[in-house]
Design a protein around this motif. Structure first.
Motif, PDB file in Angstrom:
ATOM      1  N   LEU A   1      28.539  27.607  29.932  1.00  0.00           N
ATOM      2  CA  LEU A   1      27.570  28.735  29.590  1.00  0.00           C
ATOM      3  C   LEU A   1      27.155  28.645  27.933  1.00  0.00           C
ATOM      4  CD1 LEU A   1      26.753  31.473  30.703  1.00  0.00           C
ATOM      5  CD2 LEU A   1      28.606  32.507  29.660  1.00  0.00           C
ATOM      6  N   ALA A   2      27.842  28.366  27.219  1.00  0.00           N
ATOM      7  CA  ALA A   2      27.569  28.126  25.695  1.00  0.00           C
ATOM      8  C   ALA A   2      26.287  27.149  25.692  1.00  0.00           C
ATOM      9  CB  ALA A   2      28.649  27.653  24.989  1.00  0.00           C
ATOM     10  N   GLY A   3      26.418  25.981  26.166  1.00  0.00           N
ATOM     11  CA  GLY A   3      25.893  24.906  26.484  1.00  0.00           C
ATOM     12  C   GLY A   3      24.028  25.375  26.892  1.00  0.00           C
ATOM     13  N   THR A   4      24.139  26.193  27.911  1.00  0.00           N
ATOM     14  CA  THR A   4      23.006  26.857  28.474  1.00  0.00           C
ATOM     15  C   THR A   4      22.351  27.936  27.337  1.00  0.00           C
ATOM     16  OG1 THR A   4      23.977  26.736  30.760  1.00  0.00           O
ATOM     17  CG2 THR A   4      21.843  27.956  30.550  1.00  0.00           C
ATOM     18  N   VAL A   5      23.086  28.513  26.772  1.00  0.00           N
ATOM     19  CA  VAL A   5      22.718  29.651  25.857  1.00  0.00           C
ATOM     20  C   VAL A   5      22.094  28.875  24.779  1.00  0.00           C
ATOM     21  CG1 VAL A   5      23.235  31.385  24.325  1.00  0.00           C
ATOM     22  CG2 VAL A   5      24.405  31.391  26.681  1.00  0.00           C
ATOM     23  N   ASN A   6      22.848  27.923  24.161  1.00  0.00           N
ATOM     24  CA  ASN A   6      22.156  27.155  23.006  1.00  0.00           C
ATOM     25  C   ASN A   6      20.710  26.519  23.365  1.00  0.00           C
ATOM     26  OD1 ASN A   6      24.352  27.716  21.435  1.00  0.00           O
ATOM     27  ND2 ASN A   6      25.167  25.787  21.993  1.00  0.00           N
ATOM     28  N   LYS A   7      20.779  25.781  24.549  1.00  0.00           N
ATOM     29  CA  LYS A   7      19.617  25.213  24.917  1.00  0.00           C
ATOM     30  C   LYS A   7      18.636  26.135  25.218  1.00  0.00           C
ATOM     31  CE  LYS A   7      21.861  21.011  26.739  1.00  0.00           C
ATOM     32  NZ  LYS A   7      22.806  21.238  26.017  1.00  0.00           N
ATOM     33  N   THR A   8      18.847  27.450  25.883  1.00  0.00           N
ATOM     34  CA  THR A   8      17.597  28.224  26.109  1.00  0.00           C
ATOM     35  C   THR A   8      17.135  28.836  24.707  1.00  0.00           C
ATOM     36  OG1 THR A   8      18.848  29.233  28.010  1.00  0.00           O
ATOM     37  CG2 THR A   8      17.218  30.699  26.956  1.00  0.00           C
ATOM     38  N   GLY A   9      17.879  29.236  23.813  1.00  0.00           N
ATOM     39  CA  GLY A   9      17.390  29.293  22.516  1.00  0.00           C
ATOM     40  C   GLY A   9      16.507  28.531  21.871  1.00  0.00           C
ATOM     41  N   PHE A  10      16.764  26.799  22.107  1.00  0.00           N
ATOM     42  CA  PHE A  10      16.060  25.857  21.514  1.00  0.00           C
ATOM     43  C   PHE A  10      14.613  25.782  22.238  1.00  0.00           C
ATOM     44  CE2 PHE A  10      14.565  21.270  21.990  1.00  0.00           C
ATOM     45  CZ  PHE A  10      14.462  21.096  20.686  1.00  0.00           C
ATOM     46  N   LEU A  11      14.608  26.143  23.583  1.00  0.00           N
ATOM     47  CA  LEU A  11      13.241  26.186  24.399  1.00  0.00           C
ATOM     48  C   LEU A  11      12.420  27.603  23.862  1.00  0.00           C
ATOM     49  CD1 LEU A  11      14.333  25.556  28.053  1.00  0.00           C
ATOM     50  CD2 LEU A  11      13.478  24.076  26.400  1.00  0.00           C
ATOM     51  N   LEU A  12      13.178  28.534  23.526  1.00  0.00           N
ATOM     52  CA  LEU A  12      12.318  29.756  22.946  1.00  0.00           C
ATOM     53  C   LEU A  12      11.896  29.289  21.854  1.00  0.00           C
ATOM     54  CD1 LEU A  12      14.777  32.646  23.942  1.00  0.00           C
ATOM     55  CD2 LEU A  12      12.435  32.048  24.955  1.00  0.00           C
ATOM     56  N   LEU A  13      12.479  28.655  20.610  1.00  0.00           N
ATOM     57  CA  LEU A  13      11.991  28.199  19.602  1.00  0.00           C
ATOM     58  C   LEU A  13      10.889  27.350  19.677  1.00  0.00           C
ATOM     59  CD1 LEU A  13      12.319  28.077  16.354  1.00  0.00           C
ATOM     60  CD2 LEU A  13      13.990  25.974  16.702  1.00  0.00           C
ATOM     61  N   LEU A  14      10.880  26.305  20.445  1.00  0.00           N
ATOM     62  CA  LEU A  14       9.705  25.493  20.764  1.00  0.00           C
ATOM     63  C   LEU A  14       8.616  26.062  21.068  1.00  0.00           C
ATOM     64  CD1 LEU A  14      11.476  22.385  22.573  1.00  0.00           C
ATOM     65  CD2 LEU A  14      10.886  22.594  20.107  1.00  0.00           C
ATOM     66  N   SER A  15       8.799  27.006  22.127  1.00  0.00           N
ATOM     67  CA  SER A  15       7.641  27.712  22.414  1.00  0.00           C
ATOM     68  C   SER A  15       6.918  28.594  21.418  1.00  0.00           C
ATOM     69  CB  SER A  15       7.873  28.590  23.815  1.00  0.00           C
ATOM     70  OG  SER A  15       9.011  29.621  23.461  1.00  0.00           O
ATOM     71  N   VAL A  16       7.651  29.155  20.489  1.00  0.00           N
ATOM     72  CA  VAL A  16       7.103  30.145  19.401  1.00  0.00           C
ATOM     73  C   VAL A  16       6.348  29.287  18.563  1.00  0.00           C
ATOM     74  CG1 VAL A  16       7.938  31.297  17.582  1.00  0.00           C
ATOM     75  CG2 VAL A  16       9.301  31.798  19.632  1.00  0.00           C
ATOM     76  N   LEU A  17       6.994  27.921  18.321  1.00  0.00           N
ATOM     77  CA  LEU A  17       6.222  27.061  17.291  1.00  0.00           C
ATOM     78  C   LEU A  17       4.880  26.837  17.830  1.00  0.00           C
ATOM     79  CD1 LEU A  17       9.042  24.676  16.608  1.00  0.00           C
ATOM     80  CD2 LEU A  17       8.192  26.543  15.011  1.00  0.00           C
ATOM     81  N   THR A  18       4.746  26.416  19.126  1.00  0.00           N
ATOM     82  CA  THR A  18       3.428  26.004  19.705  1.00  0.00           C
ATOM     83  C   THR A  18       2.605  27.420  19.619  1.00  0.00           C
ATOM     84  OG1 THR A  18       4.508  26.014  21.734  1.00  0.00           O
ATOM     85  CG2 THR A  18       4.164  23.901  20.545  1.00  0.00           C
ATOM     86  N   ALA A  19       3.313  28.543  20.142  1.00  0.00           N
ATOM     87  CA  ALA A  19       2.400  29.809  20.526  1.00  0.00           C
ATOM     88  C   ALA A  19       1.909  30.140  18.876  1.00  0.00           C
ATOM     89  CB  ALA A  19       3.493  30.760  21.024  1.00  0.00           C
ATOM     90  N   THR A  20       2.736  29.958  18.000  1.00  0.00           N
ATOM     91  CA  THR A  20       2.026  30.197  16.560  1.00  0.00           C
ATOM     92  C   THR A  20       0.867  29.259  16.350  1.00  0.00           C
ATOM     93  OG1 THR A  20       4.365  31.057  15.771  1.00  0.00           O
ATOM     94  CG2 THR A  20       2.620  30.587  14.009  1.00  0.00           C
ATOM     95  N   PHE A  21       0.946  28.294  16.422  1.00  0.00           N
ATOM     96  CA  PHE A  21       0.017  27.062  16.146  1.00  0.00           C
ATOM     97  C   PHE A  21      -1.426  27.882  17.014  1.00  0.00           C
ATOM     98  CE2 PHE A  21      -2.564  23.554  17.495  1.00  0.00           C
ATOM     99  CZ  PHE A  21      -2.891  22.920  16.271  1.00  0.00           C
ATOM    100  N   ALA A  22      -1.237  27.936  18.227  1.00  0.00           N
ATOM    101  CA  ALA A  22      -2.238  28.543  19.301  1.00  0.00           C
ATOM    102  C   ALA A  22      -2.944  29.905  18.645  1.00  0.00           C
ATOM    103  CB  ALA A  22      -1.889  28.510  20.572  1.00  0.00           C
ATOM    104  N   TRP A  23      -2.018  30.612  18.261  1.00  0.00           N
ATOM    105  CA  TRP A  23      -2.507  31.813  17.640  1.00  0.00           C
ATOM    106  C   TRP A  23      -3.331  31.738  16.615  1.00  0.00           C
ATOM    107  CZ3 TRP A  23      -0.713  37.101  18.694  1.00  0.00           C
ATOM    108  CH2 TRP A  23      -1.066  38.154  17.820  1.00  0.00           C
ATOM    109  N   LEU A  24      -2.733  31.010  15.585  1.00  0.00           N
ATOM    110  CA  LEU A  24      -3.619  30.598  14.334  1.00  0.00           C
ATOM    111  C   LEU A  24      -4.977  29.808  14.551  1.00  0.00           C
ATOM    112  CD1 LEU A  24      -0.584  29.570  11.864  1.00  0.00           C
ATOM    113  CD2 LEU A  24      -1.785  31.848  11.950  1.00  0.00           C
ATOM    114  N   GLN A  25      -4.957  28.955  15.572  1.00  0.00           N
ATOM    115  CA  GLN A  25      -6.296  28.289  15.827  1.00  0.00           C
ATOM    116  C   GLN A  25      -7.196  29.306  16.539  1.00  0.00           C
ATOM    117  OE1 GLN A  25      -6.677  24.861  15.042  1.00  0.00           O
ATOM    118  NE2 GLN A  25      -5.030  25.291  14.013  1.00  0.00           N
ATOM    119  N   VAL A  26      -6.773  30.124  17.156  1.00  0.00           N
ATOM    120  CA  VAL A  26      -7.900  30.989  18.239  1.00  0.00           C
ATOM    121  C   VAL A  26      -8.276  32.064  17.374  1.00  0.00           C
ATOM    122  CG1 VAL A  26      -7.129  29.882  20.211  1.00  0.00           C
ATOM    123  CG2 VAL A  26      -6.261  32.187  19.293  1.00  0.00           C
ATOM    124  N   SER A  27      -7.587  32.650  16.378  1.00  0.00           N
ATOM    125  CA  SER A  27      -7.643  33.752  15.660  1.00  0.00           C
ATOM    126  C   SER A  27      -8.598  33.501  14.433  1.00  0.00           C
ATOM    127  CB  SER A  27      -6.553  34.381  15.138  1.00  0.00           C
ATOM    128  OG  SER A  27      -5.540  34.873  16.206  1.00  0.00           O
TER     129      SER A  27
END
Length: 249
Positions: free
Chosen positions: A31-57
């Motif tokens: 369970l701990a491993g799954t939670v950690n990996k979920t957090g890592f995936l969320l972090l990755l998505s936030v990074l690219t989402a921020t980049f896309a936001w800055l590019q189109v705004s």
């Protein structure tokens, strides 16, 4: 082990050749491993989402959002399908899905925020508030993933997907399904219903992941479980955006 999430279904932990449950030996899903990996995936998505936001705004509005929206949506769908059919590839494809989906979410969020200032932060808070509230309710036993509960959520999820599919197909012929996608009482009610069903899918995902941990699924299933949870969170976030925009209108 039923889940409305197409990535998390009955046969996920089964060997297709023998029909037996796949076990991971010493390296098992936790369970701990799954939670950690979920957090890592969320972090990755936030990074690219921020980049896309800055590019189109831009100071004049939104520009060049289409490549991020369509590229992210189509790319995310392809990677998701690959992950579903090749679960052992999840340690690679799940992070790729998060990165690609981030481009889609960043551009889409910028578009919504341009039309309805502040709506993105509201949707983010509602999404994570719902996640933690349902996780608490599930862990405390307030909500139980009984068989009837699972059947009802899966059936409702399937019905929603059919409505969305019909919307896409009919839209190709310039035919619109009346009211449900508009900002009237019916449209808001439909969005509320979809948000509730998307949220309840989180309960099924929690139950599914817990089942995998109890059965000693292979270690790579931590990535797969995190990927499946990401799929539901992305859907829930988009539906909150749709609901809030209808309420603003």
């Amino acid at each position: 082990m039923r889940s409305g999430n197409p990535a998390l279904k009955d046969s996920t932990f089964l060997d297709l050749g023998t029909g037996s449950v796949v076990r991971g030996g010493d390296a098992v899903m936790t369970l701990a491993g799954t939670v950690n990996k979920t957090g890592f995936l969320l972090l990755l998505s936030v990074l690219t989402a921020t980049f896309a936001w800055l590019q189109v705004s831009t100071p004049d509005g939104i520009a060049g959002a289409a490549p991020y929206v369509w590229g992210g949506a189509i790319g995310g769908l392809v990677i998701a399908l690959v992950t579903v059919f090749k679960k052992t590839w999840a340690p690679v494809t799940a992070p790729l899905y998060a990165l690609v989906e981030g481009f889609f979410l960043g551009a889409l969020s910028a578009m919504y925020n341009h039309l309805y200032e502040g709506i993105v932060m509201q949707a983010v808070m509602l999404t994570f508030g719902t996640l933690f509230a349902l996780l608490f309710a599930y862990r405390s036993g307030l909500i139980r993933a009984t068989e009837n509960f699972k059947l009802g959520v899966v059936a409702a999820t399937g019905g929603i997907m059919l409505v969305y599919l019909a919307t896409i197909v009919l839209g190709m012929f310039n035919i619109q399904i009346p009211m449900i996608h508009e900002s009237g009482i019916v449209g808001i009610g439909f969005s509320l219903f979809v948000v509730v069903i998307a949220a309840l899918n989180l309960v099924l995902d929690f139950d599914f992941i817990e089942t995998g941990v109890e059965q000693g699924a292979p270690k790579y299933m931590e990535w797969y479980g995190a990927f499946g949870l990401m799929v539901t969170l992305v859907w829930l976030y988009i539906e909150f955006l749709r609901l809030l925009s209808k309420l603003r209108d």
